[in-house]
Design an enzyme around this catalytic site. Structure first.
Site, PDB file in Angstrom:
ATOM      1  N   LYS A  44       0.556   2.457  -3.132  1.00 58.17           N
ATOM      2  CA  LYS A  44       1.803   1.620  -3.827  1.00 58.17           C
ATOM      3  C   LYS A  44       2.129   2.175  -5.225  1.00 58.17           C
ATOM      4  O   LYS A  44       1.399   2.309  -5.878  1.00 58.17           O
ATOM      5  CB  LYS A  44       1.322   0.118  -3.846  1.00 58.17           C
ATOM      6  N   LYS A  55       7.784   5.799   1.191  1.00 59.65           N
ATOM      7  CA  LYS A  55       7.678   4.833   2.288  1.00 59.65           C
ATOM      8  C   LYS A  55       9.164   4.101   2.036  1.00 59.65           C
ATOM      9  O   LYS A  55       9.378   3.752   1.090  1.00 59.65           O
ATOM     10  CB  LYS A  55       6.576   3.997   1.620  1.00 59.65           C
TER      11      LYS A  55
END
Ligand SMILES: [Zn+2]
Length: 693
Positions: free
Chosen positions: A324, A120
């Site tokens: 994350k 990401k």
């Protein structure tokens, strides 16, 4: 966990206030006060509370919109398909929960689902529209429905092809992320520091700030890059539409690459959630070696038919999630707040910490920016503090873990310089405290480091530790002293290298290295004037301003003699720089220093071509000067007028446009009046020059 309804309502209110505040700092001001992880946690908590208490959901809750609103200055454009954000997954358990939902929704029973894992990119989301293979539009994400049209800026990014390879027909939208590579980020902040501008907090903010700049020329110089990761082909009309014939997202990525689009190369097909988890674990550590910031992994269902079956909620596609990475944060004790004295005398605080191992290295110091920052966070010596490693390697102190220890008091900037004991002062409009003693050893050290640096005089080998030795041994007190050094002195100079564990840490003579440094110092005498102007460290005069000054005034003498008004007439030199140059020139110590440098044989003349002569704003006007001007000499006035394109004549005639009459003007003034020539007193003359510049 259940809460009383009142407790929940109060907490929801507090969270919304906090989230709105941080959204503003993050999305609109690009100046966050907390880490992304902390922000995400607040949002996560609010979402959870609202899910548990559906009657608390309100239309104005931050969970009910995607993100911030566009900023003025660019046209607002509607996205052809909404740009949804992704749901987040923290840790292995949440990834497995995502996989369970996917398998249930897809109706595959206990069979594994194929995923694609992609890094990401921590940048600014964009949508690129290609028409028949040509880049037609670039837009920022904005609030997900409407973004800003930034086509001109997007076109300057070299990673983005203006034309796709092959024959791509119709309208295709490509989505991706604009980001600033770490090296470009470091370079940019260095330049901002030199120019006296505040540095950007991280590459993401720098990229976002750059994309919002109205000058594509400037944008092109910032070194932005981009990655693309999704196709939205309107022909097939869906959020996850893919090129004709494609059945798998992985095939789409390959196609995009074949079209010449930038696709981050570490993406990986995964045969099930276990492989996804392994990928996430690998990159949690390896990502530090990348030249861009990544804050997680995007996990997408590979099979497009399965995606279609899963669909989207109002906010998120159900077939993707953003894992994350664990925060690069930790807590430790703030032992002491110390201060560092810079070249301009700026005194900045930093934190001395109990060593803590975080994301691959031991941290024992962290930046604290300025005294106001310390006060705002209320950091006190002895506090437990939260430390975070951002995209770059310099760690920062996020906040104290309250309560403060017993007896801890609010920190105060010391009253005196820690190096030379001069009282510290603060300019009224600045947040920076300064040591104003120009002979402060710390300032001399930093000034010499700046003078010798690559973009200034470029004296190779004259680094921090050598300069320290030269000052300590009384050989050098200013720039001019460097040119008094001789080879024998430096060859015999005894130095102790800094690394205490290395073999070479014993004190030793510089020898041949010293001779090389002398050669470099000698060579620097022939540098262009612009390097010298930059090197002497006039406040607010960066590399570019130094080059402009050198080109316009041609000699050091010309620069130092220029009045503030004359400096004003130079394009690109603003009032702050002009005032700073004047202040430097007015200081007799500086003039003496320049004279000594000249005596040592340094080049004081610009080698750059003079500014191109375009017709100036006063072209065609003829001026005659008479009497005495109080603010500038006749020569200076002439130079200023000529730079603006005017002619300066010796006597008044019918062709004279203006007579500039200083004090005690005589016959010329009478003649001008007789001929009806307009006369200007000194005040009016200065205003005319300032207006024309
Ligand atoms: Zn000092």
């Amino acid at each position: 966990m259940s809460r009383g309804a009142d407790d929940a309502a109060a907490r929801v209110r507090d969270l919304r206030d906090a989230i709105r505040h941080h959204e503003e700092r993050y999305y609109i001001q690009n100046d966050p006060e907390i880490s992304d992880d902390e922000f995400d946690r607040l949002l996560h908590e609010l979402e959870q509370l609202e899910a548990d208490n559906p009657d608390l959901i309100a239309a104005d809750s931050p969970t009910q919109r995607v993100a911030g609103s566009p900023i003025e200055g660019f046209a607002t454009v509607e996205h052809l398909m909404p740009m949804l954000s992704l749901d987040n997954a923290y840790g292995e358990d949440e990834l497995r929960a995502f996989d369970d939902r996917v398998r249930k929704g897809a109706g595959v029973g206990s069979a594994a689902v194929g995923y694609v894992a992609e890094l990401k990119i921590d940048g600014l989301s964009i949508a690129l529209t290609y028409e028949d293979g040509r880049l037609a539009r670039g837009a920022t994400r904005g609030d997900g429905f409407r973004g800003e049209e930034v086509t001109a800026n997007v076109r300057t990014i070299r990673a983005i092809p203006l034309r796709l390879r092959g024959h791509v027909q119709g309208r295709v939208e490509v989505r991706g992320e604009v980001y600033l590579p770490r090296a470009a980020f470091a370079r940019m902040n260095q330049q901002r520091e030199v120019a006296g501008e505040p540095p950007f907090a991280n590459p993401r903010n720098a990229a976002a700030g750059t994309m919002r700049n109205l000058s594509p020329v400037l944008v092109s110089k910032r070194g932005l890059s981009a990655f693309t990761y999704q196709l939205v082909s309107l022909a097939s009309g869906g959020e996850s539409a893919e090129p004709p014939g494609a059945r798998l997202h992985s095939a789409t990525l390959t196609t995009m690459r074949a079209w010449g689009l930038p696709v981050e190369r570490h993406w990986q097909p995964c045969a099930g959630i276990d492989e996804v988890i392994a990928y996430c674990q690998t990159w949690a550590g390896k990502r530090l070696g990348l030249d861009f910031d990544t804050d997680g992994v995007v996990v997408k269902v590979d099979d497009l038919a399965v995606r279609e079956r899963l669909g989207s909620t109002a906010k998120f596609p159900r077939w993707a999630t953003a894992f994350k990475f664990p925060a690069r944060q930790g807590t430790t004790t703030l032992r002491r707040i110390a201060v560092n004295v810079g070249r301009t005398g700026a005194v900045t605080p930093y934190a001395v910490l109990d060593p803590i191992f975080l994301a691959g290295s031991t941290i024992s110091m962290a930046t604290l920016h300025n005294a106001e920052d310390v006060a705002r966070k209320d950091l006190r010596e002895g506090d437990r503090v939260l430390i975070e490693k951002g995209g770059d390697v310099i760690p920062k102190v996020v906040k104290p873990i309250l309560p403060h220890p017993e007896g801890a008091v609010a920190w105060q900037m010391p009253a005196a310089c820690p190096v030379c004991s001069s009282p510290l002062r603060r300019d009224e409009e600045e947040v920076v405290w300064r040591c104003e003693n120009t002979s402060c050893p710390a300032r001399i050290q930093r000034s010499l480091e700046h003078f010798a640096s690559r973009s200034a005089m470029n004296i190779e080998g004259l680094g921090e530790s050598l300069i320290e030795q030269l000052i300590a041994q009384g050989l050098v007190r200013d720039f001019a002293d460097l040119y008094k050094l001789d080879a024998t002195q430096l060859e015999n100079l005894v130095v102790t290298p800094r690394e205490p564990k290395s073999d070479r840490s014993r004190p030793r003579k510089l020898g041949k290295v010293g001779r090389n440094v002398i050669e470099q110092i000698e060579r620097s005498k022939t540098n262009d004037l612009s390097r010298l102007i930059y090197g002497v460290g006039i406040r607010h005069v960066g590399e570019k301003a130094a080059a402009t000054l050198a080109r316009h005034f041609r000699t050091m003498e010309g620069v130092l003699r220029a009045s503030a008004e004359m400096l004003h007439t130079v394009p690109e030199i603003g009032p702050v720089v002009a005032a700073s140059v004047r202040a430097f020139a007015d200081e007799s110590r500086n003039r003496e220093l320049v004279a000594r440098l000249q005596g040592e044989g340094l080049n004081m003349v610009s080698q750059a071509p003079p500014p191109t002569s375009q017709p100036g704003p006063l072209a065609g006007k003829v001026f005659v000067l008479t009497g005495t001007l109080s603010d500038m000499s006749r020569e200076q006035a002439t130079e200023a007028l000529e730079r603006l394109g005017a002619k300066v004549a010796g006597s008044v005639s019918k062709k004279t446009s203006y007579l500039v009459a200083g004090a005690d003007a005589g016959s010329k003034l009478e003649k001008a009046r007789a001929l009806g020539v307009e006369t200007l007193d000194e005040q009016a003359f200065l205003q005319l020059i300032i207006k024309a510049s």
